[in-house]
Design a protein around this motif. Structure first.
Motif, PDB file in Angstrom:
ATOM      1  N   ILE A  27       0.577  -1.375  -0.014  1.00 13.90           N
ATOM      2  CA  ILE A  27       0.055  -0.183   0.210  1.00 13.90           C
ATOM      3  C   ILE A  27       0.739   1.241  -0.231  1.00 13.90           C
ATOM      4  N   LYS A  28       0.528   2.104  -1.432  1.00 12.56           N
ATOM      5  CA  LYS A  28       2.119   3.471  -0.817  1.00 12.56           C
ATOM      6  C   LYS A  28       0.678   4.131  -1.855  1.00 12.56           C
ATOM      7  N   ALA A  29       1.687   5.276  -1.669  1.00 17.41           N
ATOM      8  CA  ALA A  29       1.012   6.483  -3.130  1.00 17.41           C
ATOM      9  C   ALA A  29       2.785   7.144  -3.611  1.00 17.41           C
ATOM     10  N   ASP A  30       2.331   7.546  -4.387  1.00 21.25           N
ATOM     11  CA  ASP A  30       3.720   8.453  -5.079  1.00 21.25           C
ATOM     12  C   ASP A  30       3.040  10.306  -5.717  1.00 21.25           C
ATOM     13  N   PHE A  31       3.380  10.779  -5.485  1.00 20.93           N
ATOM     14  CA  PHE A  31       3.030  12.402  -5.438  1.00 20.93           C
ATOM     15  C   PHE A  31       4.495  13.014  -6.757  1.00 20.93           C
ATOM     16  N   VAL A  32       4.067  13.102  -7.776  1.00 24.59           N
ATOM     17  CA  VAL A  32       5.083  13.965  -8.167  1.00 24.59           C
ATOM     18  C   VAL A  32       4.670  15.059  -9.290  1.00 24.59           C
ATOM     19  N   ASN A  33       5.405  15.715  -9.705  1.00 24.11           N
ATOM     20  CA  ASN A  33       4.888  17.416 -10.248  1.00 24.11           C
ATOM     21  C   ASN A  33       4.734  16.772 -11.635  1.00 24.11           C
ATOM     22  N   GLU A  34       5.389  15.845 -12.165  1.00 24.57           N
ATOM     23  CA  GLU A  34       4.410  15.774 -13.628  1.00 24.57           C
ATOM     24  C   GLU A  34       4.981  14.396 -13.489  1.00 24.57           C
ATOM     25  N   TYR A  35       3.920  13.568 -15.037  1.00 26.36           N
ATOM     26  CA  TYR A  35       3.836  11.926 -14.739  1.00 26.36           C
ATOM     27  C   TYR A  35       4.282  12.057 -16.547  1.00 26.36           C
ATOM     28  N   ILE A  36       5.461  11.046 -15.852  1.00 25.33           N
ATOM     29  CA  ILE A  36       6.261  10.847 -17.072  1.00 25.33           C
ATOM     30  C   ILE A  36       6.230   9.607 -17.326  1.00 25.33           C
ATOM     31  N   TRP A  37       6.312   8.475 -17.850  1.00 25.83           N
ATOM     32  CA  TRP A  37       5.752   8.054 -18.737  1.00 25.83           C
ATOM     33  C   TRP A  37       6.588   6.871 -19.864  1.00 25.83           C
ATOM     34  N   ARG A  38       7.607   6.035 -20.283  1.00 27.51           N
ATOM     35  CA  ARG A  38       8.709   5.094 -21.611  1.00 27.51           C
ATOM     36  C   ARG A  38       8.942   7.143 -22.140  1.00 27.51           C
TER      37      ARG A  38
END
Length: 234
Positions: A27-38
């Protein structure tokens, strides 16, 4: 004495086997300033929760991304069924997006020509110094190739972890081998060159928060991103 030693060894082996048989929960959660994927930008400031269970190498994980700063950011909800043993891993992911072929964004609509789901298979091996992973879309709302047919969009990635100056680092290189509108490529293309650093910030004696920063470049799209985030996990 020999019997006592054998008995002790048996108890240790039994307890290890029992520990391996336990169901593990994430159980966890990430908080990011931008969602960058591949190497692709998928959103602005986002929260990305994870809920997963695992047993004897088999795992089922739910993952999502939800925009916090931009109401127009696409929502995402993924389910991954995976199996790993040693360095080998294999899995299938069901991606769902709030945008796609269905304007009503219905989750339970699986029509081949009207769904917002995308199905991907992956296989890989972690050699230790470097890990290799191959992904291919096989169903759902996949992109098209230059002939206008299903691209079976694929992505290959190599990542190498290392430790430097008390910080955990990972260098990653990812390529798209064929033309596909999913990744915006017209043929073989390098879409992801990234370097990520992670360090735990101790809050109390029993609780710390991992902070991570990542530089990502996409030579194909001529874009570059700087991502900063943190993880909350009990």
């Amino acid at each position: 004495m020999k019997k006592i030693v054998l008995l002790a060894m048996g108890l240790v082996l039994s307890s290890t086997a029992l520990a391996q048989d336990k169901v593990e929960t994430t159980i966890k959660a990430d908080f990011v300033n931008e969602y960058i994927w591949r190497g692709l930008k998928c959103g602005d400031v986002s929260v990305q929760p994870t809920l997963g269970v695992g047993y004897r190498g088999l795992s089922l994980t739910a993952w999502g991304s939800y925009g916090l700063s931009n109401k127009d950011d696409m929502k995402e909800f993924d389910l991954t069924l995976a199996y790993s043993t040693g360095g080998f891993n294999i899995g299938i992911t069901d991606y769902w997006f709030s945008e796609g072929l269905d304007p009503d964004a219905r989750y339970f609509k699986y029509d081949a020509h009207g769904t917002n789901h995308l199905f991907e298979a992956n296989i890989g091996y972690d050699f230790g110094p470097v890990a290799l992973q191959w992904y291919t879309n096989f169903a759902g709302n996949d992109g098209l190739n230059k002939s206008g047919k299903r691209a079976y969009s694929s992505y290959f990635e190599a990542s190498a972890p290392f430790r430097l100056a008390t910080v955990d680092w990972t260098a990653t290189a990812g390529v798209v081998p064929f033309a596909t509108s999913t990744y915006g490529t017209t043929g073989f293309a390098v879409t992801n060159l990234s370097l990520r650093a992670t360090k735990d910030i101790r809050v109390t004696d029993s609780f710390s928060i991992p902070i991570f920063g990542q530089v990502t470049a996409n030579p194909c799209s001529q874009k570059a991103y700087l991502v900063l985030g943190f993880t909350l996990q009990p």
